[in-house]
Motif scaffolding. Sequence first.
Motif, PDB file in Angstrom:
ATOM      1  N   THR A 216      87.865  78.623 143.055  1.00 15.56           N
ATOM      2  CA  THR A 216      88.385  78.361 144.350  1.00 15.56           C
ATOM      3  C   THR A 216      89.679  78.279 144.373  1.00 15.56           C
ATOM      4  OG1 THR A 216      87.828  76.025 144.331  1.00 15.56           O
ATOM      5  CG2 THR A 216      86.259  77.307 145.253  1.00 15.56           C
ATOM      6  N   PHE A 217      90.329  78.226 143.064  1.00 12.32           N
ATOM      7  CA  PHE A 217      91.774  77.855 142.906  1.00 12.32           C
ATOM      8  C   PHE A 217      92.297  79.313 143.346  1.00 12.32           C
ATOM      9  CE2 PHE A 217      95.191  77.379 139.506  1.00 12.32           C
ATOM     10  CZ  PHE A 217      96.105  77.097 140.335  1.00 12.32           C
ATOM     11  N   SER A 283     100.989  74.722 139.869  1.00 10.80           N
ATOM     12  CA  SER A 283     100.032  74.255 138.650  1.00 10.80           C
ATOM     13  C   SER A 283      98.803  73.470 139.155  1.00 10.80           C
ATOM     14  CB  SER A 283     100.824  73.521 137.564  1.00 10.80           C
ATOM     15  OG  SER A 283     100.098  73.180 136.660  1.00 10.80           O
ATOM     16  N   GLY A 285      94.431  72.785 137.920  1.00  7.68           N
ATOM     17  CA  GLY A 285      93.191  72.921 136.899  1.00  7.68           C
ATOM     18  C   GLY A 285      93.115  71.889 135.934  1.00  7.68           C
ATOM     19  N   GLU A 286      94.291  71.533 135.480  1.00  5.17           N
ATOM     20  CA  GLU A 286      94.381  70.290 134.599  1.00  5.17           C
ATOM     21  C   GLU A 286      95.967  69.811 134.784  1.00  5.17           C
ATOM     22  OE1 GLU A 286      92.250  71.169 130.422  1.00  5.17           O
ATOM     23  OE2 GLU A 286      93.980  72.650 130.681  1.00  5.17           O
ATOM     24  N   ALA A 287      95.982  68.514 134.317  1.00  6.28           N
ATOM     25  CA  ALA A 287      97.243  67.722 134.573  1.00  6.28           C
ATOM     26  C   ALA A 287      98.363  68.457 134.005  1.00  6.28           C
ATOM     27  CB  ALA A 287      96.888  66.654 133.708  1.00  6.28           C
ATOM     28  N   ASP A 306     102.701  70.522 141.145  1.00  5.08           N
ATOM     29  CA  ASP A 306     101.510  69.955 140.404  1.00  5.08           C
ATOM     30  C   ASP A 306     100.415  69.705 141.883  1.00  5.08           C
ATOM     31  OD1 ASP A 306      99.385  69.450 138.862  1.00  5.08           O
ATOM     32  OD2 ASP A 306     100.342  67.737 137.889  1.00  5.08           O
ATOM     33  N   GLY A 307      99.178  70.055 141.472  1.00  7.83           N
ATOM     34  CA  GLY A 307      98.369  69.941 142.564  1.00  7.83           C
ATOM     35  C   GLY A 307      96.969  69.742 141.932  1.00  7.83           C
ATOM     36  N   GLY A 309      93.032  69.678 142.486  1.00  9.31           N
ATOM     37  CA  GLY A 309      91.916  70.258 143.415  1.00  9.31           C
ATOM     38  C   GLY A 309      90.802  70.235 142.615  1.00  9.31           C
ATOM     39  N   ALA A 310      89.495  70.826 143.433  1.00 12.50           N
ATOM     40  CA  ALA A 310      88.235  70.277 142.770  1.00 12.50           C
ATOM     41  C   ALA A 310      87.467  71.653 143.583  1.00 12.50           C
ATOM     42  CB  ALA A 310      87.694  69.367 142.662  1.00 12.50           C
ATOM     43  N   GLU A 312      84.503  71.171 144.288  1.00 10.23           N
ATOM     44  CA  GLU A 312      84.027  70.332 145.419  1.00 10.23           C
ATOM     45  C   GLU A 312      84.647  69.940 146.637  1.00 10.23           C
ATOM     46  OE1 GLU A 312      83.846  69.749 142.105  1.00 10.23           O
ATOM     47  OE2 GLU A 312      81.969  68.781 141.458  1.00 10.23           O
ATOM     48  N   THR A 330     101.022  63.458 139.773  1.00  8.97           N
ATOM     49  CA  THR A 330     100.480  64.683 140.623  1.00  8.97           C
ATOM     50  C   THR A 330     101.078  64.649 141.921  1.00  8.97           C
ATOM     51  OG1 THR A 330      98.420  64.181 139.299  1.00  8.97           O
ATOM     52  CG2 THR A 330      98.418  65.828 141.012  1.00  8.97           C
ATOM     53  N   THR A 384      85.983  61.949 142.278  1.00 10.49           N
ATOM     54  CA  THR A 384      86.192  63.268 141.702  1.00 10.49           C
ATOM     55  C   THR A 384      85.672  63.212 140.034  1.00 10.49           C
ATOM     56  OG1 THR A 384      88.554  62.512 140.891  1.00 10.49           O
ATOM     57  CG2 THR A 384      88.220  63.839 143.161  1.00 10.49           C
ATOM     58  N   TYR A 388      92.502  57.795 137.684  1.00 11.15           N
ATOM     59  CA  TYR A 388      93.922  57.766 138.247  1.00 11.15           C
ATOM     60  C   TYR A 388      94.661  56.222 138.083  1.00 11.15           C
ATOM     61  CZ  TYR A 388      95.155  62.513 139.249  1.00 11.15           C
ATOM     62  OH  TYR A 388      95.473  63.833 139.112  1.00 11.15           O
ATOM     63  N   ARG A 401      89.980  62.416 132.620  1.00  9.99           N
ATOM     64  CA  ARG A 401      88.531  62.372 133.389  1.00  9.99           C
ATOM     65  C   ARG A 401      88.114  61.148 132.955  1.00  9.99           C
ATOM     66  NH1 ARG A 401      86.994  65.552 137.016  1.00  9.99           N
ATOM     67  NH2 ARG A 401      84.543  65.200 136.352  1.00  9.99           N
TER      68      ARG A 401
END
Length: 501
Positions: A216-217, A283, A285-287, A306-307, A309-310, A312, A330, A384, A388, A401
């Motif tokens: 979905t990214f 950017s 998917g990962e930090a 940086d963003g 997303g997921a 879900e 982020t 998620t 954080y 995670r």
Amino acid sequence: LDYGERLNCATALLDATIDRLGPDRPCLRSSDGAVWSYGDLRAQANRIAAVLVDDLGLVPGNRVLLRGYNEPWLVACWLGVLKAGGVAVTTMPLLRAGELATMGEMCRPAVALCDHRLTEALERAAIPGLTTVVFGSTGPDDLCARAAGKPAEFPDVDTAADDVALLAFTSGTTGRPKATMHFHRDVLAIADTFAAHVLRPEPDDVFTGSPPIGFTFGLGGLVVFPLRVGASVLLLERATPDVLADAVAEHAVTVLFTAPTAYKAILAGGHADKLAGVRRAVSAGEALPESVWRAVHEATGLKVIDGIGATEMLHIFIAAADDDIRPGSTGRAVPGYTAAVLDDEGRPVPDGTPGHLAVRGPTGCRYLGGDRQEIYVRHGWNVTGDTYVRDADGYFVYQARTDDMIVSAGYNIAGPEVEQALLGHPEVVDCAVVGAPDAERGMVVKAFVVLNPDRTRDVPAAELVDFVKQAIAPYKRPRVVEFVEELPRTSTGKLQRYRLR
Ligand code: 3UK
């Protein structure tokens, strides 16, 4: 965001642009120079919808599995399925028969539209009741040939705004994939939140990037966002960092979507100058490590967005752009979303304290069949699975995670922080840090390390441990180091630390 009761997002994405800017605007570009206009894309999507309904008997709500590389026909297939009232089941080209079989069992697609180069794994998956139509070959039964015989007009099915449009699979960093359901309105909502308020694309922008449209990214960044504003997108079938950088320069790309590792590789490959025409770089998917953000900024002047997303959530819900960016964080909740950091009982923790990242907004998690829904949706929030910290200004700083937080002798240690420290060593090319059970400390920090295969000397484990102790607090150092040849990753490139644990 009010889209009314009836909405077909494919109609909305194409017709709004064509009504406003005309059918001749360039829409999809491929690296061989082919360009599909918005009118071309609408006509091909209409013809595919007609093949699905007239020839294959598709009825609204039927699921259609899509399997292909990032190229114009895959986008036309996606829109054609939605126009026909079907549910698009997006999959990634790298998936193998076993994974496709699991997905088929979970969502029972009636039809598959599959790139002719990717049929083998799908055939071996032997999904019961599935009719597969191939596209991109020269055969008479090929979807492209069948579509050519259909009219360019199609009466789009009048779907409800909250009919399911998309089934997207989670990437499996924690085991078996889950199918997430997204409505027609969700598809527009991601464009009208993150893209409208943070990315702010313009009709003359040229998008490109590496994530597959089956992720979905990529679907958001390379299809939904450009179409929503009438921009064009360069679709690359195999966007390694080198290919990506060259394409950006050659096709005057202005908006770039990729992952932190690709930014690192573009710099390491000496390609920074090829990004000169880019105005927006995203950017996810990962930090994105602060060091990488700063290195990109120094080399190109770009302020990478940086963003997080997921799958879900469908797309990005915390981010920052321009002068709102604080490298190392982020960003803040995207307008339309609310985000918080919670304790185990679902109560907000004080700013500065680590906890569970929680978010709510116009999109959210709905697992197919409610499968383990309670894992993600708790206390009225989407939780998620990330740890954080929020600061007093509402900026969210990634820790790890939640499963990758290591509690060792009472200390909370974020595995990714130790990995970043190890990666600073010149002979370490890749690594993963997990908690390993330990009688005395509960858990100890264990590092799996891939050394540079061309190194000219021995690198003992003790040297790496010392190196980490110089970079971060000594209690975070690995107490066990194991050298490996490579690390397990998902098809979207994420580390599968659970397999190492
Ligand atoms: C991690 C991040 C820190 C985080 C995705 C943008 O990655 C996407 O979806 P997935 O379902 O994974 C979700 C998980 O990935 N993550 C993603 N972005 C960041 N961690 N900083 C980031 N910027 O653990 C999250 O829970 O594969 C990303 C858009 C759509 C997506 N599906």
